[in-house]
Design an enzyme around this catalytic site. Structure first.
Site, PDB file in Angstrom:
ATOM      1  N   ASP A  13       0.903  -1.026  -0.140  1.00 10.43           N
ATOM      2  CA  ASP A  13       0.591  -0.334   0.287  1.00 10.43           C
ATOM      3  C   ASP A  13       0.609   1.441   0.123  1.00 10.43           C
ATOM      4  OD1 ASP A  13      -2.249  -2.125   0.294  1.00 10.43           O
ATOM      5  OD2 ASP A  13      -2.294  -1.550   2.845  1.00 10.43           O
ATOM      6  N   LYS A  16       1.666   1.901  -5.209  1.00 13.34           N
ATOM      7  CA  LYS A  16       2.455   1.180  -6.088  1.00 13.34           C
ATOM      8  C   LYS A  16       1.509   1.778  -7.344  1.00 13.34           C
ATOM      9  CE  LYS A  16       2.849  -2.537  -4.521  1.00 13.34           C
ATOM     10  NZ  LYS A  16       2.008  -1.834  -2.791  1.00 13.34           N
ATOM     11  N   LYS A  18      -0.546   4.569  -8.011  1.00 10.67           N
ATOM     12  CA  LYS A  18      -0.528   5.944  -8.550  1.00 10.67           C
ATOM     13  C   LYS A  18       0.804   5.748  -9.589  1.00 10.67           C
ATOM     14  CE  LYS A  18       0.901  10.309  -7.260  1.00 10.67           C
ATOM     15  NZ  LYS A  18       0.430  10.996  -6.885  1.00 10.67           N
ATOM     16  N   GLY A  40      -4.811  -4.300  -3.454  1.00  6.32           N
ATOM     17  CA  GLY A  40      -5.588  -3.408  -4.045  1.00  6.32           C
ATOM     18  C   GLY A  40      -4.687  -2.260  -4.324  1.00  6.32           C
ATOM     19  N   HIS A  41      -4.746  -1.676  -5.602  1.00  4.62           N
ATOM     20  CA  HIS A  41      -3.969  -0.213  -5.865  1.00  4.62           C
ATOM     21  C   HIS A  41      -4.678   0.321  -6.919  1.00  4.62           C
ATOM     22  CE1 HIS A  41      -0.508  -3.964  -7.520  1.00  4.62           C
ATOM     23  NE2 HIS A  41      -0.829  -3.871  -5.724  1.00  4.62           N
ATOM     24  N   THR A  42      -4.413   1.860  -6.589  1.00  8.31           N
ATOM     25  CA  THR A  42      -5.572   2.688  -6.351  1.00  8.31           C
ATOM     26  C   THR A  42      -4.828   3.549  -7.575  1.00  8.31           C
ATOM     27  OG1 THR A  42      -6.031   2.499  -3.733  1.00  8.31           O
ATOM     28  CG2 THR A  42      -7.070   4.524  -4.994  1.00  8.31           C
ATOM     29  N   GLN A 224       1.712  -6.218  -3.052  1.00  6.08           N
ATOM     30  CA  GLN A 224       2.993  -6.033  -1.680  1.00  6.08           C
ATOM     31  C   GLN A 224       3.682  -4.987  -2.046  1.00  6.08           C
ATOM     32  OE1 GLN A 224       1.397  -9.517  -3.443  1.00  6.08           O
ATOM     33  NE2 GLN A 224      -0.281  -8.683  -2.565  1.00  6.08           N
ATOM     34  N   THR A 301      -9.786  -4.950   1.468  1.00  7.86           N
ATOM     35  CA  THR A 301     -10.719  -5.049   2.888  1.00  7.86           C
ATOM     36  C   THR A 301     -11.237  -4.271   3.476  1.00  7.86           C
ATOM     37  OG1 THR A 301      -8.250  -5.558   4.780  1.00  7.86           O
ATOM     38  CG2 THR A 301      -9.125  -7.526   2.574  1.00  7.86           C
ATOM     39  N   GLY A 302     -11.011  -2.965   3.486  1.00  5.32           N
ATOM     40  CA  GLY A 302     -11.719  -1.733   4.444  1.00  5.32           C
ATOM     41  C   GLY A 302     -11.351  -1.482   5.559  1.00  5.32           C
ATOM     42  N   LEU A 332       3.771  12.359   0.894  1.00  5.79           N
ATOM     43  CA  LEU A 332       4.341  13.896   1.667  1.00  5.79           C
ATOM     44  C   LEU A 332       3.386  14.815   2.449  1.00  5.79           C
ATOM     45  CD1 LEU A 332       7.395  14.202   2.737  1.00  5.79           C
ATOM     46  CD2 LEU A 332       7.370  15.530   1.238  1.00  5.79           C
ATOM     47  N   SER A 413       5.463  12.382  -3.976  1.00  7.04           N
ATOM     48  CA  SER A 413       4.004  12.640  -4.181  1.00  7.04           C
ATOM     49  C   SER A 413       3.214  13.172  -3.060  1.00  7.04           C
ATOM     50  CB  SER A 413       3.612  11.148  -4.024  1.00  7.04           C
ATOM     51  OG  SER A 413       2.145  11.328  -4.393  1.00  7.04           O
TER      52      SER A 413
HETATM   53  P1  GDP Z   1      -0.592   0.574  -3.861  1.00 10.24           P
HETATM   54  O1  GDP Z   1      -1.667  -1.451  -3.161  1.00 10.24           O
HETATM   55  O2  GDP Z   1       0.556   0.151  -3.460  1.00 10.24           O
HETATM   56  O3  GDP Z   1      -1.288   0.571  -4.531  1.00 10.24           O
HETATM   57  O4  GDP Z   1      -1.231   0.623  -2.681  1.00 10.24           O
HETATM   58  P2  GDP Z   1      -3.034   1.504  -2.333  1.00 10.24           P
HETATM   59  O5  GDP Z   1      -3.377   2.014  -3.317  1.00 10.24           O
HETATM   60  O6  GDP Z   1      -3.771   0.079  -1.216  1.00 10.24           O
HETATM   61  O7  GDP Z   1      -3.123   2.951  -0.879  1.00 10.24           O
HETATM   62  C1  GDP Z   1      -1.772   4.129  -1.295  1.00 10.24           C
HETATM   63  C2  GDP Z   1      -3.236   5.364  -1.204  1.00 10.24           C
HETATM   64  O8  GDP Z   1      -2.719   6.522  -1.304  1.00 10.24           O
HETATM   65  C3  GDP Z   1      -4.624   5.168  -2.296  1.00 10.24           C
HETATM   66  O9  GDP Z   1      -5.928   5.778  -1.486  1.00 10.24           O
HETATM   67  C4  GDP Z   1      -3.853   6.343  -2.777  1.00 10.24           C
HETATM   68  O10 GDP Z   1      -5.027   6.666  -4.090  1.00 10.24           O
HETATM   69  C5  GDP Z   1      -3.093   7.040  -1.700  1.00 10.24           C
HETATM   70  N1  GDP Z   1      -2.235   7.486  -1.858  1.00 10.24           N
HETATM   71  C6  GDP Z   1      -1.186   7.356  -2.766  1.00 10.24           C
HETATM   72  N2  GDP Z   1      -0.222   8.571  -3.355  1.00 10.24           N
HETATM   73  C7  GDP Z   1      -0.524   9.832  -2.261  1.00 10.24           C
HETATM   74  C8  GDP Z   1      -0.639  10.902  -1.616  1.00 10.24           C
HETATM   75  O11 GDP Z   1       0.675  11.475  -2.221  1.00 10.24           O
HETATM   76  N3  GDP Z   1      -1.388  11.587  -1.479  1.00 10.24           N
HETATM   77  C9  GDP Z   1      -1.864  10.838  -0.449  1.00 10.24           C
HETATM   78  N4  GDP Z   1      -2.745  11.713   0.474  1.00 10.24           N
HETATM   79  N5  GDP Z   1      -3.073   9.705  -0.687  1.00 10.24           N
HETATM   80  C10 GDP Z   1      -1.810   8.772  -1.595  1.00 10.24           C
HETATM   81  P1  IMO Z   2      -0.558  -4.053  -2.363  1.00 11.60           P
HETATM   82  O1  IMO Z   2       0.155  -5.096  -3.370  1.00 11.60           O
HETATM   83  C1  IMO Z   2      -0.752  -4.588   2.288  1.00 11.60           C
HETATM   84  C2  IMO Z   2      -0.837  -8.408   3.785  1.00 11.60           C
HETATM   85  C3  IMO Z   2      -2.525  -9.240   4.606  1.00 11.60           C
HETATM   86  C4  IMO Z   2      -1.656  -9.855   5.465  1.00 11.60           C
HETATM   87  C5  IMO Z   2      -0.590 -10.545   4.952  1.00 11.60           C
HETATM   88  C6  IMO Z   2      -1.202 -11.895   4.235  1.00 11.60           C
HETATM   89  O2  IMO Z   2      -1.939  -3.078  -2.668  1.00 11.60           O
HETATM   90  O3  IMO Z   2       0.723  -3.483  -2.072  1.00 11.60           O
HETATM   91  P2  IMO Z   2      -2.663 -12.971   1.906  1.00 11.60           P
HETATM   92  O4  IMO Z   2      -4.101 -12.295   1.830  1.00 11.60           O
HETATM   93  O5  IMO Z   2      -1.518 -12.111   1.399  1.00 11.60           O
HETATM   94  O6  IMO Z   2      -2.242 -14.350   2.904  1.00 11.60           O
HETATM   95  O7  IMO Z   2      -2.397 -12.012   3.706  1.00 11.60           O
HETATM   96  O8  IMO Z   2       0.000  -9.892   3.426  1.00 11.60           O
HETATM   97  N1  IMO Z   2      -0.988  -8.124   2.452  1.00 11.60           N
HETATM   98  C7  IMO Z   2      -1.441  -6.606   2.047  1.00 11.60           C
HETATM   99  N2  IMO Z   2      -1.179  -5.695   2.780  1.00 11.60           N
HETATM  100  N3  IMO Z   2      -0.854  -4.855   0.751  1.00 11.60           N
HETATM  101  C8  IMO Z   2      -0.846  -5.929   0.381  1.00 11.60           C
HETATM  102  O9  IMO Z   2      -0.997  -5.796  -0.986  1.00 11.60           O
HETATM  103  C9  IMO Z   2      -1.380  -7.199   0.753  1.00 11.60           C
HETATM  104  N4  IMO Z   2      -1.579  -8.173   0.450  1.00 11.60           N
HETATM  105  C10 IMO Z   2      -0.873  -8.447   1.243  1.00 11.60           C
HETATM  106  O10 IMO Z   2      -2.741  -7.560   5.546  1.00 11.60           O
HETATM  107  O11 IMO Z   2      -1.058  -8.627   6.710  1.00 11.60           O
HETATM  108 MG    MG Z   3      -3.233  -1.456  -1.804  1.00 13.26          MG
END
Ligand code: GDP
Ligand code: IMO
Ligand code: MG
Length: 436
Positions: A13, A16, A18, A40-42, A224, A301-302, A332, A413
């Site tokens: 999270d 990545k 973005k 979950g990639h946003t 991850q 998962t929220g 930042l 960012s």
């Molecule tokens: P990923 O799994 O690495 O793709 O990341 P996620 O999407 O799970 O989580 C990153 C969260 O941070 C998302 O809600 C993005 O929209 C948000 N995000 C990304 N860059 C920034 C930033 O520079 N500032 C803020 N406030 N949110 C960001």
């Molecule tokens: P992205 O790609 C954050 C975490 C789970 C749990 C552990 C094992 O969005 O960065 P699993 O279901 O993979 O067996 O769970 O890994 N986990 C993540 N945490 N971002 C993820 O993916 C994750 N994928 C798995 O919360 O702790």
């Molecule tokens: Mg994610």
């Protein structure tokens, strides 16, 4: 021509999605190499937010092809739901999505076993996403799993799935006291998915190698983060795949030397979803404030994400494992309004100090972070577009992180939107590399 890898260097999270979406604008192909729909990639642009789980983050650029590599585990039920959702938002994936015939399949039984095993573990649970990731990779390693190509061969499929489910039913009933799976129904359903999958299934390794030979631009999308890597992460509180750069060759069929550049992605602080050690966690008002300002709730998962200060010990370790050339520092903006900001520069346990990331859980659970405290900044950063626009204290923070992790920070960012990004020109020219 470049093959650029993108990996998370914390606990997932990092943002990545973005960064990959931005790189995809200039890429021919985006390829996922590990994980599944635990990710979950946003991506946010023009006021719209997309969260991609299994479909690669190149999907939102209409000219980019998207590959789900052989290292990914694919839940067909989820895949078609995600495709439908994207299509209803106007994102067409036909002829743009290529799924490896060698990728392993997540069946409903794997989800059931994932959830049952978590319950069984009780307080020792990992906090998985419940998507069946661990049991599917376990079957892959045990050589009892089924691959996408197995779904396309009706008889072979029936034989393999019957053998797998006969054993799993024993496990479900005897160990977990759960209802068994109706094997013939499961075979019918898998055959239907096989038919639906057919147009998407390819030898994606051959496709990627040919694209590379033609000089096409390929982005390898990590899922991850390093600290969730099966080998290098905080085992057993990890996911079941190789999330570091080392996983890309095994998970795509491209040779290891094909990689031309490796980008790391880290947040300006730390978050973790699920259980396991987290040395810089702030289970207090500071953590709550980071969570609120960063809207830190899991994209899959929220669940509320655990929040804490930046851990330079963990990130330096992660960058070394993957050979990160350049880092993007995300979120930042979330740190503004903090009067003081901490960075963890080392770990201490009694008289022992650690500069390297420890392996043993007992050590990780016991160590205290050694913090360097920096002055915070008040301004809203979201309108900054040049490094010089950032408040001096924010620049000092970025430079302190950079010197601790020993990797140039080339992008900063300052908001979720595609446009909210700063490129540090002078660092780029110092590194002698070209940047978008
Ligand atoms: P990923 O799994 O690495 O793709 O990341 P996620 O999407 O799970 O989580 C990153 C969260 O941070 C998302 O809600 C993005 O929209 C948000 N995000 C990304 N860059 C920034 C930033 O520079 N500032 C803020 N406030 N949110 C960001
Ligand atoms: P992205 O790609 C954050 C975490 C789970 C749990 C552990 C094992 O969005 O960065 P699993 O279901 O993979 O067996 O769970 O890994 N986990 C993540 N945490 N971002 C993820 O993916 C994750 N994928 C798995 O919360 O702790
Ligand atoms: Mg994610």
């Amino acid at each position: 021509m470049p093959i650029i890898g993108v990996v998370g260097v914390q606990w997932g999270d990092e943002g990545k999605g973005k960064i990959i979406d931005m790189l995809a604008a200039d890429a021919d192909i985006v390829a996922r190499f590990a994980g599944g729909n635990n990710a979950g990639h946003t991506v946010v642009f023009e006021g719209k937010k997309f969260v991609l789980h299994l479909v690669p983050s190149g999907a939102l650029n209409p000219n980019t092809k998207n590959v789900i590599g052989n290292g990914v585990v694919v839940d067909p039920e989820h895949l078609f739901k995600e495709i439908r959702e994207l299509e209803s938002a106007g994102i067409e994936l036909r002829d743009r999505l290529f799924i490896s015939s060698r990728a392993h399949v997540i069946f409903p039984v794997h989800r059931e076993l994932d959830i049952s095993a978590e319950k069984w573990k009780g307080a020792g649970r990992l906090g998985t996403t419940g998507r069946g990731i661990g049991p599917t990779y376990a079957d892959k390693a045990a050589r009892t799993g089924l691959r996408i190509c197995d779904l396309l061969d009706r008889d072979h499929l029936a034989r393999r799935l019957r053998a797998l489910l006969t054993e799993k039913n024993e496990n479900l009933a005897r160990v977990y006291g759960r209802p068994v799976i109706d094997i013939e129904n499961a075979i019918d359903s898998a055959r239907e998915y096989g038919e639906k999958l057919k147009p998407f299934v390819h030898d994606t390794g051959a496709l990627l190698r040919a694209a590379n030979a033609r000089g096409e631009r390929i982005v390898l999308e990590g899922a991850q983060g390093a600290m969730l890597d099966l080998d290098h992460g905080t085992y057993p509180f990890v996911t079941s795949s190789s999330t570091c750069a080392g996983g890309f060759a095994a998970g795509t069929g491209l040779p290891p030397r094909a990689l031309t550049k490796l980008l790391g992605v880290a947040k300006a602080y730390s978050t973790r979803v699920g259980e396991g050690p987290f040395v810089t966690e702030q289970n207090n008002e500071t953590g709550a404030k980071i969570r609120e300002r960063g809207r830190e709730f899991g994209a899959t998962t929220g669940r509320p994400r655990r929040c804490g200060w930046f851990d330079a010990v963990a990130v330096r370790y992660a960058c070394e494992i993957s050979g990160v050339d350049e880092l993007s520092l995300m979120c930042l903006d979330v740190l503004s309004t903090f009067e003081k900001i901490n960075i963890c520069t080392g770990y201490r346990l009694g008289s022992q100090s650690y500069r390297e990331f420890p392996a043993a859980l007992a050590v990780l659970d016991g160590v205290e972070p050694v913090f360097e405290t920096m002055n915070g900044f008040d301004q809203d950063l979201r309108n900054c577009r040049k490094y010089e626009d950032l408040p001096k204290n924010a620049q000092t923070y970025v430079e302190a992180v950079e010197s601790m992790i020993k990797v140039p920070i080339v992008k900063i960012s300052i908001g979720p939107d595609r446009s909210e990004i700063i490129t540090r020109a002078e660092v780029v020219s110092r590194a002698g590399r070209t940047q978008r």
